[in-house]
Design an enzyme around this catalytic site. Sequence first.
Site, PDB file in Angstrom:
ATOM      1  N   GLU A 189       2.690 -29.536  36.652  1.00 50.99           N
ATOM      2  CA  GLU A 189       2.469 -30.292  35.411  1.00 50.99           C
ATOM      3  C   GLU A 189       1.721 -31.596  35.680  1.00 50.99           C
ATOM      4  O   GLU A 189       0.804 -31.953  34.935  1.00 50.99           O
ATOM      5  CB  GLU A 189       3.813 -30.549  34.719  1.00 50.99           C
ATOM      6  CG  GLU A 189       4.373 -29.260  34.153  1.00 50.99           C
ATOM      7  CD  GLU A 189       5.722 -29.387  33.443  1.00 50.99           C
ATOM      8  OE1 GLU A 189       6.023 -28.500  32.642  1.00 50.99           O
ATOM      9  OE2 GLU A 189       6.465 -30.345  33.703  1.00 50.99           O
ATOM     10  N   GLY A 239      23.157 -37.649  31.531  1.00 48.69           N
ATOM     11  CA  GLY A 239      22.005 -36.737  31.492  1.00 48.69           C
ATOM     12  C   GLY A 239      22.337 -35.534  30.617  1.00 48.69           C
ATOM     13  O   GLY A 239      23.237 -35.606  29.766  1.00 48.69           O
ATOM     14  N   PHE A 240      21.655 -34.428  30.859  1.00 49.11           N
ATOM     15  CA  PHE A 240      21.878 -33.242  30.014  1.00 49.11           C
ATOM     16  C   PHE A 240      23.329 -32.764  30.082  1.00 49.11           C
ATOM     17  O   PHE A 240      23.944 -32.471  29.066  1.00 49.11           O
ATOM     18  CB  PHE A 240      20.952 -32.104  30.451  1.00 49.11           C
ATOM     19  CG  PHE A 240      19.544 -32.288  29.994  1.00 49.11           C
ATOM     20  CD1 PHE A 240      19.209 -32.162  28.658  1.00 49.11           C
ATOM     21  CD2 PHE A 240      18.541 -32.587  30.906  1.00 49.11           C
ATOM     22  CE1 PHE A 240      17.912 -32.340  28.225  1.00 49.11           C
ATOM     23  CE2 PHE A 240      17.233 -32.765  30.488  1.00 49.11           C
ATOM     24  CZ  PHE A 240      16.913 -32.637  29.148  1.00 49.11           C
ATOM     25  N   ALA A 272      17.508 -27.733  33.061  1.00 52.20           N
ATOM     26  CA  ALA A 272      18.247 -28.332  31.950  1.00 52.20           C
ATOM     27  C   ALA A 272      19.246 -27.383  31.273  1.00 52.20           C
ATOM     28  O   ALA A 272      20.357 -27.785  30.937  1.00 52.20           O
ATOM     29  CB  ALA A 272      17.249 -28.867  30.923  1.00 52.20           C
ATOM     30  N   GLN A 273      18.842 -26.121  31.090  1.00 56.08           N
ATOM     31  CA  GLN A 273      19.724 -25.206  30.343  1.00 56.08           C
ATOM     32  C   GLN A 273      21.111 -25.045  30.953  1.00 56.08           C
ATOM     33  O   GLN A 273      22.117 -25.158  30.245  1.00 56.08           O
ATOM     34  CB  GLN A 273      19.099 -23.816  30.319  1.00 56.08           C
ATOM     35  CG  GLN A 273      18.064 -23.596  29.276  1.00 56.08           C
ATOM     36  CD  GLN A 273      17.667 -22.121  29.338  1.00 56.08           C
ATOM     37  OE1 GLN A 273      18.458 -21.252  28.995  1.00 56.08           O
ATOM     38  NE2 GLN A 273      16.473 -21.859  29.817  1.00 56.08           N
ATOM     39  N   VAL A 280      28.697 -45.754  39.489  1.00 54.10           N
ATOM     40  CA  VAL A 280      29.881 -45.277  40.197  1.00 54.10           C
ATOM     41  C   VAL A 280      29.582 -45.298  41.688  1.00 54.10           C
ATOM     42  O   VAL A 280      28.581 -44.731  42.133  1.00 54.10           O
ATOM     43  CB  VAL A 280      30.257 -43.850  39.739  1.00 54.10           C
ATOM     44  CG1 VAL A 280      31.419 -43.311  40.568  1.00 54.10           C
ATOM     45  CG2 VAL A 280      30.612 -43.849  38.257  1.00 54.10           C
TER      46      VAL A 280
HETATM   47  C1  LIG Z   1      10.087 -34.511  36.236  1.00 49.40           C
HETATM   48  C2  LIG Z   1      11.099 -33.457  35.879  1.00 49.40           C
HETATM   49  C3  LIG Z   1      10.722 -32.416  35.047  1.00 49.40           C
HETATM   50  C4  LIG Z   1      11.643 -31.437  34.710  1.00 49.40           C
HETATM   51  N1  LIG Z   1      11.253 -30.424  33.877  1.00 49.40           N
HETATM   52  C5  LIG Z   1      12.139 -29.512  33.482  1.00 49.40           C
HETATM   53  C6  LIG Z   1      11.780 -28.485  32.547  1.00 49.40           C
HETATM   54  O1  LIG Z   1      10.623 -28.417  32.097  1.00 49.40           O
HETATM   55  N2  LIG Z   1      12.737 -27.602  32.166  1.00 49.40           N
HETATM   56  C7  LIG Z   1      14.018 -27.669  32.650  1.00 49.40           C
HETATM   57  O2  LIG Z   1      14.852 -26.857  32.244  1.00 49.40           O
HETATM   58  N3  LIG Z   1      14.378 -28.607  33.522  1.00 49.40           N
HETATM   59  C8  LIG Z   1      13.484 -29.525  33.958  1.00 49.40           C
HETATM   60  N4  LIG Z   1      13.864 -30.494  34.853  1.00 49.40           N
HETATM   61  C9  LIG Z   1      15.223 -30.471  35.415  1.00 49.40           C
HETATM   62  C10 LIG Z   1      16.242 -31.050  34.458  1.00 49.40           C
HETATM   63  O3  LIG Z   1      15.784 -32.254  33.909  1.00 49.40           O
HETATM   64  C11 LIG Z   1      17.543 -31.245  35.223  1.00 49.40           C
HETATM   65  O4  LIG Z   1      17.952 -29.988  35.688  1.00 49.40           O
HETATM   66  C12 LIG Z   1      18.621 -31.845  34.341  1.00 49.40           C
HETATM   67  O5  LIG Z   1      18.245 -33.138  33.929  1.00 49.40           O
HETATM   68  C13 LIG Z   1      19.941 -31.890  35.070  1.00 49.40           C
HETATM   69  O6  LIG Z   1      20.900 -32.480  34.253  1.00 49.40           O
HETATM   70  P1  LIG Z   1      22.109 -33.296  34.879  1.00 49.40           P
HETATM   71  O7  LIG Z   1      22.961 -33.713  33.742  1.00 49.40           O
HETATM   72  O8  LIG Z   1      22.708 -32.515  35.979  1.00 49.40           O
HETATM   73  O9  LIG Z   1      21.443 -34.565  35.577  1.00 49.40           O
HETATM   74  P2  LIG Z   1      20.490 -35.679  34.985  1.00 49.40           P
HETATM   75  O10 LIG Z   1      19.892 -35.268  33.696  1.00 49.40           O
HETATM   76  O11 LIG Z   1      19.584 -36.047  36.087  1.00 49.40           O
HETATM   77  O12 LIG Z   1      21.468 -36.886  34.672  1.00 49.40           O
HETATM   78  C14 LIG Z   1      22.169 -37.569  35.672  1.00 49.40           C
HETATM   79  C15 LIG Z   1      22.625 -38.898  35.114  1.00 49.40           C
HETATM   80  O13 LIG Z   1      23.551 -39.477  35.997  1.00 49.40           O
HETATM   81  C16 LIG Z   1      23.306 -40.846  36.140  1.00 49.40           C
HETATM   82  N5  LIG Z   1      23.830 -41.243  37.445  1.00 49.40           N
HETATM   83  C17 LIG Z   1      23.503 -40.743  38.655  1.00 49.40           C
HETATM   84  N6  LIG Z   1      24.209 -41.327  39.632  1.00 49.40           N
HETATM   85  C18 LIG Z   1      25.016 -42.222  39.010  1.00 49.40           C
HETATM   86  C19 LIG Z   1      25.984 -43.141  39.479  1.00 49.40           C
HETATM   87  N7  LIG Z   1      26.291 -43.243  40.775  1.00 49.40           N
HETATM   88  N8  LIG Z   1      26.618 -43.932  38.585  1.00 49.40           N
HETATM   89  C20 LIG Z   1      26.325 -43.835  37.273  1.00 49.40           C
HETATM   90  N9  LIG Z   1      25.418 -42.977  36.771  1.00 49.40           N
HETATM   91  C21 LIG Z   1      24.787 -42.176  37.625  1.00 49.40           C
HETATM   92  C22 LIG Z   1      21.801 -40.944  36.025  1.00 49.40           C
HETATM   93  O14 LIG Z   1      21.403 -42.249  35.643  1.00 49.40           O
HETATM   94  C23 LIG Z   1      21.493 -39.901  34.967  1.00 49.40           C
HETATM   95  O15 LIG Z   1      21.502 -40.436  33.673  1.00 49.40           O
HETATM   96  C24 LIG Z   1      12.966 -31.494  35.209  1.00 49.40           C
HETATM   97  C25 LIG Z   1      13.333 -32.541  36.047  1.00 49.40           C
HETATM   98  C26 LIG Z   1      12.411 -33.527  36.368  1.00 49.40           C
HETATM   99  C27 LIG Z   1      12.825 -34.660  37.264  1.00 49.40           C
END
Ligand SMILES: Cc1cc2nc3c(=O)[nH]c(=O)nc-3n(C[C@H](O)[C@H](O)[C@H](O)COP(=O)(O)OP(=O)(O)OC[C@H]3O[C@@H](n4cnc5c(N)ncnc54)[C@H](O)[C@@H]3O)c2cc1C
Length: 465
Positions: free
Chosen positions: A182, A24-25, A330-331, A90
């Site tokens: 949204e 993810g991000f 996301a940030q 995982v």
């Molecule tokens: C509908 C929606 C709208 C949003 N809008 C905004 C916005 O407008 N602005 C903003 O700043 N933020 C927004 N967010 C929040 C933002 O997307 C998240 O804060 C951000 O994606 C977090 O990043 P991350 O890397 O922690 O997790 P994620 O981006 O969720 O990535 C996690 C990754 O881990 C993988 N994963 C999880 N468990 C396992 C496992 N056991 N084994 C292997 N892989 C695994 C998943 O497949 C995924 O690819 C939004 C979120 C959603 C759901």
Amino acid sequence: MTQLAQPLQQLPGKQPRVVIIGGGFGGIHAAKSLAHLPVEVTIIDRRNHHTFQPLLYQVALAVLSPADIASPIRSIVRHQKNTQVLMDEVIGIDTLKQSVALKSGAQIPYDYLVVAAGSTHSYFGHEEWSAAAPGLKTVEDATEIRRRVLLAFELAERHMQEHGWHPPLNFVVIGGGPTGVELAGAIRDIAQYYMKHDFRHINPQKAKVLLLDGGERLLAAYPPDLSAKAQKELEALGVEVHLGCHVTGIEPGWVETGGPRPLGKLEAAVILWAAGVQASPLGKMLGGETDKRGCVIVDDQLNPANLANVFVLGDLAHFVQDGKQVPGVAQPAMQMGDHVAKMISADLKGAKRPAFRYFDKGDMATIGRMSAVADVKWPFKAHMGGFPAWFTWLTVHIFFLIGFRNRIAVLFTWVWSYFSFTRSARLITGDQRLPGWQEQVEAGPARPSAAVSAQTGVSGSRAAD
Ligand SMILES: Cc1cc2nc3c(=O)[nH]c(=O)nc-3n(C[C@H](O)[C@H](O)[C@H](O)COP(=O)(O)OP(=O)(O)OC[C@H]3O[C@@H](n4cnc5c(N)ncnc54)[C@H](O)[C@@H]3O)c2cc1C
């Protein structure tokens, strides 16, 4: 399973192995930041793609196609010679043996572990609600929501043509955070502007969208003036906003409400859940302290207690700065990802690791065609609404979208959709049944929903629009 911080257990002459869980991000930024360090990077994700979650609702409401907002992780890092990608899930982390267990049965050893597995929906202990009220987190969720929303209009048209009435086209969105706002705005948008010429027997503009939230204002994390602005703009679009309204029960086609301002039992063609999130269960496997949502408490080096070679990022991290928890958006995830390389690089040089500090540039949420709210904190401070906020939102999202093709495709689709009043991704795929629809049809046109109508203004007449 905690362990004391210990020196790297790498073989002489071998480069440190950095295993990143999650593309993810947070995970993608961590991987990219490590591109030029002498380390071996492995990204493990159960999906083969990175999803740009802020635009998922546009897939759910048929503006964009899944491929516009998702990119194969493999292609994102294809030029990074020190990085490999494993598509697997995982299922275990052993911090003593320094290895992660995969669903396929493999064990992957690490010297450094980056856990960026994000979060998922929380139904507050009512997992049984999930089938009737899907949440929005993945591309699959988005296409399922798209299927349900578009199918509701199709079934109403068919039933109207055959029987002269149809169950009410009520869309109930639960949760008044950015995703709920949204989704509600976008459903009204599609009903109001994009489908009005497409049906012969129903009037899509009469579809009702109800946004329910248990709190006293929408967008609770935003400044109060922006919450008020968002509510006003949603209501101008035709969304019914109901605050102080708790959901106490969900079954296909029905939402039961309580709280200070209950609405009774609401009839719903489509129910969407945008009310709660919980952290990935992987956080608890690290053995350290977690908060009530399961986020791992980390220090300013993003380490859980006593695990100096494990970094927890993004939605899964509970990081406090200046007395406030950094939000799960996301940030911070991207900035934490970038910071991982700075810390590993310091370790490799034998230098002191720099502390992480989150640089907050602001938040924004869209409310429909040409409307948004933005709490801008950088490069200037401003509370924006309406078109200027929408234009800022649009620019920022194009900028952060991964992949040149995606940027061009999204920009082109937005311009086309804006001027042509069409939604090109209006595809219904999969099952043609809508949960609860058949029960509502069988209940017939005369079943009273007057109690609901009196309080909400929802059309109780099950007759022609
Ligand atoms: C509908 C929606 C709208 C949003 N809008 C905004 C916005 O407008 N602005 C903003 O700043 N933020 C927004 N967010 C929040 C933002 O997307 C998240 O804060 C951000 O994606 C977090 O990043 P991350 O890397 O922690 O997790 P994620 O981006 O969720 O990535 C996690 C990754 O881990 C993988 N994963 C999880 N468990 C396992 C496992 N056991 N084994 C292997 N892989 C695994 C998943 O497949 C995924 O690819 C939004 C979120 C959603 C759901």
